[in-house]
Design an enzyme around this catalytic site. Structure first.
Site, short mmCIF file in Angstrom:
data_model
loop_
_atom_site.label_atom_id
_atom_site.label_comp_id
_atom_site.label_asym_id
_atom_site.label_seq_id
_atom_site.Cartn_x
_atom_site.Cartn_y
_atom_site.Cartn_z
CG LEU A 1 -1.85 -1.27 1.29
CD1 LEU A 1 -2.51 -1.40 2.65
CD2 LEU A 1 -2.89 -1.20 0.19
N PRO A 2 0.34 2.44 -0.14
CG PRO A 2 -1.01 4.16 -0.99
CD PRO A 2 -1.08 2.77 -0.42
CE LYS B 1 11.90 1.37 -1.94
NZ LYS B 1 12.26 1.08 -3.30
P1 NDP Z 1 -0.03 2.67 -6.30
O1 NDP Z 1 -0.38 4.07 -5.94
O2 NDP Z 1 0.03 2.26 -7.72
O3 NDP Z 1 -1.03 1.65 -5.56
C1 NDP Z 1 -1.39 1.83 -4.23
C2 NDP Z 1 -2.31 0.72 -3.78
O4 NDP Z 1 -2.77 1.01 -2.46
C3 NDP Z 1 -3.56 0.58 -4.64
O5 NDP Z 1 -3.94 -0.77 -4.62
C4 NDP Z 1 -4.56 1.43 -3.87
O6 NDP Z 1 -5.89 1.10 -4.12
C5 NDP Z 1 -4.19 1.10 -2.46
N1 NDP Z 1 -4.61 2.12 -1.52
C6 NDP Z 1 -4.30 3.44 -1.55
N2 NDP Z 1 -4.85 4.07 -0.50
C7 NDP Z 1 -5.52 3.11 0.20
C8 NDP Z 1 -6.29 3.14 1.39
N3 NDP Z 1 -6.47 4.27 2.08
N4 NDP Z 1 -6.84 1.99 1.81
C9 NDP Z 1 -6.66 0.85 1.13
N5 NDP Z 1 -5.93 0.75 0.01
C10 NDP Z 1 -5.37 1.88 -0.45
O7 NDP Z 1 1.34 2.38 -5.56
P2 NDP Z 1 2.56 1.47 -6.00
O8 NDP Z 1 2.07 0.09 -6.27
O9 NDP Z 1 3.37 2.18 -7.00
O10 NDP Z 1 3.41 1.49 -4.64
C11 NDP Z 1 3.05 0.74 -3.50
C12 NDP Z 1 4.22 0.79 -2.51
O11 NDP Z 1 5.37 0.25 -3.15
C13 NDP Z 1 4.57 2.21 -2.07
O12 NDP Z 1 4.96 2.19 -0.73
C14 NDP Z 1 5.75 2.57 -2.98
O13 NDP Z 1 6.60 3.53 -2.37
C15 NDP Z 1 6.42 1.22 -3.13
N6 NDP Z 1 7.22 1.05 -4.35
C16 NDP Z 1 6.73 1.44 -5.59
C17 NDP Z 1 7.52 1.29 -6.72
C18 NDP Z 1 7.05 1.73 -8.08
O14 NDP Z 1 7.88 1.78 -9.00
N7 NDP Z 1 5.79 2.04 -8.28
C19 NDP Z 1 8.86 0.68 -6.64
C20 NDP Z 1 9.24 0.25 -5.32
C21 NDP Z 1 8.45 0.45 -4.23
P3 NDP Z 1 -6.70 1.74 -5.37
O15 NDP Z 1 -6.46 0.80 -6.52
O16 NDP Z 1 -8.09 1.78 -4.91
O17 NDP Z 1 -6.13 3.12 -5.62
#
Ligand code: NDP
Length: 289
Positions: free
Chosen positions: A63-64, A166
């Protein structure tokens, strides 16, 4: 193994797809349509509700921030069973993850923090590097599952150490992107061709992932894809800066990087990619790339 997978974002969606090849994966996402699509196309099962994820042997969250993870923990805690494993692949806050681990341990649930690096392409190709904080046993259990997502799985230390390294490594990248952008802008203003400036840098000691891959695509080819949200990167660097403060450490470069990324986020907005900070570097000099 039955896995409850929560968070089908840019990273989680492909990660859950790889896990579905060997495990029974129940998926849950805030926006239900993404979970429906995953179940329809990638061999997972749609969780009827969040509670159903607690029927699994292992829960994975990505998650974020740790805040959203903790909200999920709050909701699932009454339904968890002794012997379960919780893998948090979010790039989270080690202070929060230690407290979360303690709460889960009281219920007999093991917690490991297992943030990932390698971007969406790494999640798609199952070539992520995964840094794991937890007990030796927790690491071994997590490795057996996460080997389907990554090539390099490293046991960093106790709970929280995966999250700590990280955010530190992302801070290194942030500072490198910024200083490389500044120097490339100066090179341009001095009349040096951008391709030549990158060629020299990459043949010498200024070389980095920023100079080899991230910046040439944007500054030379003019392509600015959304690869990793600036909002996520800013969050990581802010966590690192807070850890430094907590350690009473003197890290002025980290503090400055954090300030610059937060300013860039305010300027560029939530939809921006992290490399767009290069646009702010140009703007601070009254110009564009
Ligand atoms: P995204 O923003 O693409 O996805 C976030 C996810 O969390 C979605 O499934 C979203 O649901 C869900 N979400 C957001 N807010 C809530 C909430 N309040 N309650 C429940 N679910 C929620 O993020 P990423 O996949 O890019 O990143 C996820 C993690 O991985 C982060 O911590 C990021 O820093 C880390 N990361 C990301 C990388 C990248 O290249 N993208 C690389 C390495 C690490 P919904 O679909 O409804 O929005």
């Amino acid at each position: 193994m039955k896995i409850g997978f929560i968070g089908l974002g840019a990273m989680g969606f492909p990660m859950a797809r790889h896990l579905s090849k060997e495990h029974q994966v129940i998926v849950r996402n805030r926006t239900r349509e993404k979970a429906e699509k995953h179940a329809r196309e990638h061999g997972s099962t749609l969780a009827a509700d969040l509670k159903e994820c607690a029927s699994a042997d292992v829960i994975i969250t990505i998650l974020p921030t740790s805040k959203e993870v903790d909200e999920i923990v709050d909701q699932l805690l009454p339904h968890l069973r002794r012997g379960m494993l919780w893998i948090d692949a979010t790039s989270g806050d080690p202070n929060v993850s230690r407290a979360t681990a303690a709460r889960l341990n009281e219920k007999g649930v093991e917690f490991v923090d297992a943030p990932v690096t390698g971007a969406v392409v790494g999640a798609e190709n199952a070539t992520l590097t995964i840094m794991i904080g937890g007990s030796e046993k927790g690491f071994e259990r997590a490795r057996e599952i996460l080997r389907l997502n990554g090539k390099t799985l490293i046991h960093v230390g106790p709970v929280g150490s995966g999250h700590a390294i990280k955010v530190l490594t992302n801070s290194i990248m942030g500072a490198t992107v910024w200083i490389t952008s500044e120097c490339m802008l100066l090179a341009k203003q001095l009349g040096i061709d951008m391709k030549t400036a990158f060629a020299v840098t990459n043949a010498g000691s200024g070389r980095s992932n920023a100079s080899e891959n991230l910046l040439p695509m944007r500054l030379v080819d003019g392509k600015w894809p959304l690869v990793f949200k600036l909002a996520h990167h800013d969050k990581d660097i802010r966590i690192a800066a807070a850890l430094s403060h907590q350690q009473h450490a003197s890290t002025p470069m980290l503090a400055l990087t954090s300030q610059l990324f937060t300013a860039a986020l305010h300027e560029l907005g939530d939809g921006a990619d992290y490399i767009e900070v290069a646009k702010i570097v140009a703007k601070m000099n009254g110009t564009e790339w």
